[in-house]
Design a protein around this motif. Sequence first.
Motif, mmCIF file in Angstrom:
data_model
loop_
_atom_site.group_PDB
_atom_site.id
_atom_site.type_symbol
_atom_site.label_atom_id
_atom_site.label_comp_id
_atom_site.label_asym_id
_atom_site.label_seq_id
_atom_site.Cartn_x
_atom_site.Cartn_y
_atom_site.Cartn_z
ATOM 1 N N ARG A 39 9.972 -13.431 -9.205
ATOM 2 C CA ARG A 39 10.527 -12.850 -10.417
ATOM 3 C C ARG A 39 10.709 -11.539 -9.853
ATOM 4 O O ARG A 39 9.890 -11.244 -9.405
ATOM 5 N N GLY A 40 11.250 -10.702 -11.477
ATOM 6 C CA GLY A 40 11.262 -9.060 -11.262
ATOM 7 C C GLY A 40 9.057 -9.058 -11.484
ATOM 8 O O GLY A 40 9.320 -9.041 -12.463
ATOM 9 N N VAL A 41 9.248 -7.721 -10.839
ATOM 10 C CA VAL A 41 7.617 -7.538 -10.914
ATOM 11 C C VAL A 41 8.169 -5.562 -10.657
ATOM 12 O O VAL A 41 8.606 -5.280 -10.223
ATOM 13 N N TRP A 42 6.988 -5.262 -11.552
ATOM 14 C CA TRP A 42 6.713 -3.699 -11.219
ATOM 15 C C TRP A 42 5.210 -3.606 -10.298
ATOM 16 O O TRP A 42 4.538 -4.074 -10.812
ATOM 17 N N THR A 43 5.139 -2.346 -9.581
ATOM 18 C CA THR A 43 4.669 -1.928 -9.115
ATOM 19 C C THR A 43 3.586 -0.753 -9.325
ATOM 20 O O THR A 43 4.014 -0.411 -11.035
ATOM 21 N N GLU A 44 2.549 -0.206 -8.762
ATOM 22 C CA GLU A 44 1.852 0.713 -8.862
ATOM 23 C C GLU A 44 2.902 1.690 -8.920
ATOM 24 O O GLU A 44 3.943 1.901 -8.315
ATOM 25 N N THR A 45 1.755 2.567 -9.789
ATOM 26 C CA THR A 45 2.573 3.874 -9.769
ATOM 27 C C THR A 45 2.685 4.502 -7.896
ATOM 28 O O THR A 45 1.171 3.979 -7.688
ATOM 29 N N PHE A 46 3.178 5.863 -6.879
ATOM 30 C CA PHE A 46 3.459 6.149 -5.606
ATOM 31 C C PHE A 46 3.832 7.304 -5.746
ATOM 32 O O PHE A 46 5.633 7.455 -6.900
ATOM 33 N N LEU B 177 5.997 11.389 -8.039
ATOM 34 C CA LEU B 177 5.521 10.316 -9.165
ATOM 35 C C LEU B 177 6.237 9.340 -10.043
ATOM 36 O O LEU B 177 7.054 9.886 -10.611
ATOM 37 N N SER B 178 6.633 8.410 -9.342
ATOM 38 C CA SER B 178 7.401 7.138 -9.203
ATOM 39 C C SER B 178 6.621 5.395 -9.855
ATOM 40 O O SER B 178 5.780 5.635 -9.078
ATOM 41 N N VAL B 179 7.568 4.470 -10.026
ATOM 42 C CA VAL B 179 7.037 3.816 -10.085
ATOM 43 C C VAL B 179 8.689 2.978 -9.703
ATOM 44 O O VAL B 179 9.722 2.938 -9.720
ATOM 45 N N ALA B 180 8.370 1.627 -9.080
ATOM 46 C CA ALA B 180 9.091 0.867 -8.904
ATOM 47 C C ALA B 180 8.851 -0.669 -9.276
ATOM 48 O O ALA B 180 8.137 -1.424 -9.781
ATOM 49 N N TYR B 181 10.572 -1.124 -9.602
ATOM 50 C CA TYR B 181 10.796 -2.221 -10.452
ATOM 51 C C TYR B 181 11.616 -3.194 -9.017
ATOM 52 O O TYR B 181 13.218 -2.693 -8.241
ATOM 53 N N LEU C 81 3.722 -4.032 -17.532
ATOM 54 C CA LEU C 81 3.532 -2.787 -16.309
ATOM 55 C C LEU C 81 1.498 -3.347 -16.806
ATOM 56 O O LEU C 81 0.626 -2.488 -15.532
ATOM 57 N N ASN C 82 0.815 -3.199 -17.557
ATOM 58 C CA ASN C 82 -0.212 -3.046 -17.870
ATOM 59 C C ASN C 82 -0.864 -1.889 -17.550
ATOM 60 O O ASN C 82 -2.137 -1.420 -17.553
ATOM 61 N N TRP C 83 0.326 -0.949 -18.483
ATOM 62 C CA TRP C 83 -0.236 0.817 -17.971
ATOM 63 C C TRP C 83 -1.441 0.223 -19.701
ATOM 64 O O TRP C 83 -1.700 0.097 -20.719
ATOM 65 N N MET C 84 -1.524 1.860 -19.743
ATOM 66 C CA MET C 84 -2.189 2.177 -21.489
ATOM 67 C C MET C 84 -1.917 3.025 -21.392
ATOM 68 O O MET C 84 -1.647 4.327 -20.995
ATOM 69 N N VAL C 85 -1.582 3.377 -23.538
ATOM 70 C CA VAL C 85 -1.498 4.235 -23.360
ATOM 71 C C VAL C 85 -2.847 4.812 -24.455
ATOM 72 O O VAL C 85 -3.002 4.297 -25.394
ATOM 73 N N ILE C 86 -3.702 6.424 -24.560
ATOM 74 C CA ILE C 86 -4.670 6.634 -25.613
ATOM 75 C C ILE C 86 -4.333 7.505 -26.315
ATOM 76 O O ILE C 86 -3.539 8.611 -26.155
ATOM 77 N N ALA C 87 -4.458 6.755 -27.690
ATOM 78 C CA ALA C 87 -4.085 7.659 -28.364
ATOM 79 C C ALA C 87 -5.559 8.837 -28.727
ATOM 80 O O ALA C 87 -5.876 8.478 -29.856
#
Length: 662
Positions: A148-155, A163-167, A260-266
């Motif tokens: 299925r469709g997945v998001w990759t690590e940044t590269f 700096l990009s991310v791929a789907y 994405l399992n990214w994290m946002v810090i405020a």
Amino acid sequence: MNTQKAWPLRLFLSSQFALVAIIPLLVVGVLSLIFLLPKIEQTHSLDQKALATSISGQVKAYLDNAATDMQVLASFSIQTNFPDESIEELLDLYASNQSYFEAIYLTDEKGKIEHIGLPDYQQYLRPNFLGLDLSYSERYKQARSVGRGVWTETFLSAVSGRLSVAYAQPLLDGVIIGEISVDELPKLVFNLAAEYDVTVMILDKGRQLIAHPNLEYSLQQLNLSDYELVKRTDSGDNVSLPLQFQEDDLFGTAAIIPELNWMVIAAQDRLQIEAEQSAINQILLVAVLIGMLAAGVTGSLLSKEFISGFSHNTKLAQALAEGVYMIDPKASRIRELNWLGESLKVTSQAINKREQEICQLNAELEHRVEERTEDLRQTNTELHHALHNLKITQDELIQSEKLAALGALVAGLSHELNTPIGNSMMASSTLAENSQRVGQLLHDNKLKKSDFDTFIAETESGNQILMRNLERASELIRSFKQVAVDQSSSSQRPFILKQLLDEILITLIPMLKKTRVQVNLTVEESIKMDSFPGALAQIITNLVQNALVHGFPDNQSGTININAARIDGYQVLLTVEDDGLGIPLDKQTSIFDPFFTTKLGQGGSGIGLHIVHNLVNNLLQGTITVSSEPGQGTSMQIRMPCEVTKPEEEENGIYPEDEQAS
């Protein structure tokens, strides 16, 4: 007398009022520290959490648009009748019109790039990428393995160098991959930081910083995976923690971007939060000082009236203590002091009345005590006489029990000796008749050799019969004598346990012949003891008699097993068990009590097992326990030392000091 230091009333009341004023303020202060100040942090934490969640939603929406476009392109590319030129034009159209696309790849089933879509200003690079093998890239392998469709690590994009991310979306015979630029994210967090006065950071899957209000930090690719806030958030904790980023002292909250399992810090500057808390602390301190001042003034004014009223009532109390019951209280402007004065007056009258009543009651009580003392003295004398009579009765019963045992022993001896002595008498009379007959033949000179040979043979046979029966009688007399001596003596001597038990069983043969019960003896040959054989003989006799009477009534058949074995180097376990009727559970705790019997009026005295219990515990220094179930038989277990070193005094005349053998 209480030696505790006393305070002046004025100082005491002032201090108490001060405490009354201060305690609520302190409670408010403590509650503020416990609830209000953390509430400030909690409020900031909730605001930061909401902001972080909002930002994660915006980032996800930004990337979801690209994912949706990729899914649309995937649906077109799987159409077999779609020309290759049209596919490439479609990919270029999306790469040029959507600003977030850096490049769009379409691979074959082996992972080689068949088509690539590029923005207008980079389409000249197309030949450089066609035919490249992506089968070893993580983007290709993840999409093919997951299905299925997945998001990759940044590269860093090979097309733009940014700096990009791929789907990556798997197809039937390949994969379509879209490179999406993340350059818009630093601009987004910069605008949010300026709007909400917070610091916003976005981390990728590897917890590498990809967006910060300060573009310089975004380009440094800093890894924040060691931060405590990042670790706790990754472990699933919803927390707000202080963090030190570069030279900034912050307090922040994090949120995870799904898929994405990214994290946002405020995060917010901690100095700003601490300033709000400090203002609350100052307000509480001023309130405490004002309360203390007001309490001191109020206490000083009120203490004057209290001192006057208490002084007068103290004098009344002193007069009451000295026996002056006619007192006159002083009026006061404080109602409670008036009540106190009136209470002292009523108390003085009540005390005067009670003193008169107590004097009268004391006289009556002394008379009653004298009467009760005389009654108790008479009752005590009667109890003493009754106990003495009971002691005499118990001694007589015990003595009769021993005499009955010795009587049974003698009766058994006479009965057992009848047979061998009778046989001996018959053999002796036969020998005498033969001697007279042979003598007469010899006198008449008619004795033949055959007559003499017959006489010799009959004489030898008679002598053998006589010797066997006399030896049997001698053995019986020796066994009975040893048992009788032991039972009538309290002396301690060494003996072999098996030999003693064999002798005891011989004395029980007359009693056992009248029953259908078989007695089996199993004893180790090597057990030597230095104890009281007479007491042990009486114990075995009483236990066997008790089993015959209570376990096998009405001449029932059964078995009694007597077993003895060492349980360690110093103790012997002697067990007497039967397969008779057993003992009811409600009577097992009473069988060793004196005069307890279930055969009252039928020959039972209720003292046999009591004698056994006292002999085992006192003279043999052992213990006896009973184990029984109705219908399953009874087991008496005796644990006793092999050597009795310090025999205790025999209680209640159970085993008299008589060293004479019967």
